[in-house]
Enzyme design. Sequence first.
Site, PDB file in Angstrom:
ATOM      1  N   CYS A  78      52.641 -33.234  14.775  1.00  0.00           N
ATOM      2  CA  CYS A  78      51.771 -33.315  15.957  1.00  0.00           C
ATOM      3  C   CYS A  78      50.563 -32.392  15.868  1.00  0.00           C
ATOM      4  O   CYS A  78      49.720 -32.378  16.751  1.00  0.00           O
ATOM      5  CB  CYS A  78      52.561 -33.017  17.227  1.00  0.00           C
ATOM      6  SG  CYS A  78      52.855 -31.261  17.494  1.00  0.00           S
ATOM      7  N   CYS A  89      57.525 -28.960  14.587  1.00  0.00           N
ATOM      8  CA  CYS A  89      57.949 -28.300  15.826  1.00  0.00           C
ATOM      9  C   CYS A  89      59.471 -28.286  15.896  1.00  0.00           C
ATOM     10  O   CYS A  89      60.122 -29.300  15.622  1.00  0.00           O
ATOM     11  CB  CYS A  89      57.458 -29.079  17.044  1.00  0.00           C
ATOM     12  SG  CYS A  89      55.683 -29.056  17.268  1.00  0.00           S
TER      13      CYS A  89
END
Lengths: 258, 284
Positions: free
Chosen positions: B241, B263
């Site tokens: 992302c 993440c």
Amino acid sequence: MNDDTLLSARGLNLRFGAVTALDQVDCDLWPGEVLAIVGESGSGKTTLLNVLSGRMAPQSGVVWYRDPNGHLVDVHAMPAPALRALHRSDWGFVHQNPRDNLRMGVTAGGNVGERLMAQGSRHYGNIRAEAIAWLEQVEIDADRVDHLPRTFSGGMLQRLQIARTLVTHPRLVFMDEPTGGLDVSVQARLLDLIRSLVRRLGIAVVLVTHDLAVARLLAHRVMVMQRGVVVESGLTDQVLDDPQHPYTQLLVSSVLSA
Amino acid sequence: MNGYNFAYLDEQTKRMIRRSLLKAVAIPGHQIPFGSREMPLPYGWGTGGIQVTAAVLGADDTLKVIDQGADDTTNAVSIRRFFARTAGVATTTHTAEATIIQTRHRIPEEPLREDQIIVYQVPQPEPLSKLEPSRAETKRMHGLSEYGLMHVKLYEDITRYGHVSISYDYPVMVNGRYLMAPSPIPAFDNPKMDMMPALQLFGAGREKRLYAVPPYTKVASLDFDDHPFRTTRAPQVCGLCGSGVSYLDEVVTDDKGGRLFVCSDTDYCETRRAEGHAGTELAA
Ligand SMILES: Nc1ncnc2c1ncn2[C@@H]1O[C@H](COP(=O)(O)OP(=O)(O)OP(=O)(O)O)[C@@H](O)[C@H]1O
Ligand SMILES: [Mg+2]
């Protein structure tokens, strides 16, 4: 209690079963004074030290301490947090075996700095600098600051314990046989160090020893104990040079013949 | 749900846990003993957290369960299923939709709100346990707020490594009074605890302790003035992302030593990707 007495005990009694460890003991200590408690093994010296310092409660009697604000406090009626705070800062306790006090897995610097941190010091650099200054005061090389105590000799360990105790500038230090268990030459150096530190810093000391030579070197006054009773007390030279009580005379003569 | 009480535990037990939780909230950071029950999961699977969740869960709550930041690990999935089955509550993987979040090892990246509760699974509630083995002594230290020993540990770390070497379960002072173990979350997450609008509850099943941090309470990571607490994260951006601020996990992508930083908070990452953010991996 006199206006400027630092510590004062009246009528202390403590029995362990059939053993009378303290029998109507009175005691006074002035600021900056070194008081030696002498007597043979089992006479109640350590018990008296523990009761004076609030570590052990007497069955009767009272111990007064004049705190830094000039207030008289009853040591055995103090709330536990206040007593612990006293032991952390204004008082110190030097044990015969430094391993009972030191953290053997913590560096010399950490050992000396602990009481500062316990008091709220939160600047690493200052704590470390203070620790180094204290190591130098007790004649330990500054470059040992990051070493673990387990690499230290017996004499160094005892000096480290003293640095750890004095770092908060206590006004009163309790010592139980601080030179016991050390070689004679190491003892002599340590006694010299204790004497000069105590004089220079004006610390009051209650010193337990069975060694009259130690009392003679360090103490202004001595109290002689026999089976829990203070049989004689007075200025060190007076008591040791001209003992009045038969028990003191025996102690002195056995030292002389040793 | 015939034969089952709502949220597995009987009403008596839930009342007992709630009473302990009220005490915990009243004394932020202070450990409260509670009568931990046997749960149909082994210790280490979050039995403390599950009991806390069971005690505060209501029929209209929406539950999210994360483990190391992810909603899809075995542990997270089985706890979520457990409550879906025993309480019939709605579950979600979206942080924003949850009213109760049970967690192991992370605090979500998305800031929590006043209408949310976060429940931490705690293996060891005593922050001093590694330094002082005696429970009587640590109790005394908490009672007197005597935490010099913890600073000795930090002092030793700085002396040895030049910095504090604690990267998980980094000790905090709660409301300037109690030293608290934040559970094994990365030190990176510690600042999220400070003044958090959500209620924070902690449950240790094996050790039978609960504690809490009420909303908007000061939580400070221990440090020295000249060695202030700092968070660290991998310097990369998330490969999926592109986030440059989230906590990253390093994952092995193939058998040729390929590696990717992504993440650890899967919901945060997916939400960002849904919003059109992309990392190097997807762009390629
Ligand atoms: N906790 C205890 N329980 C029972 N008896 C004790 C206890 N502590 C001390 N005593 C007894 O009280 C007496 C005084 O002991 P204390 O340790 O005060 O003597 P001391 O003068 O310090 O001796 P030493 O020179 O051997 O250290 C001794 O008879 C000892 O056995
Ligand atoms: Mg003794």
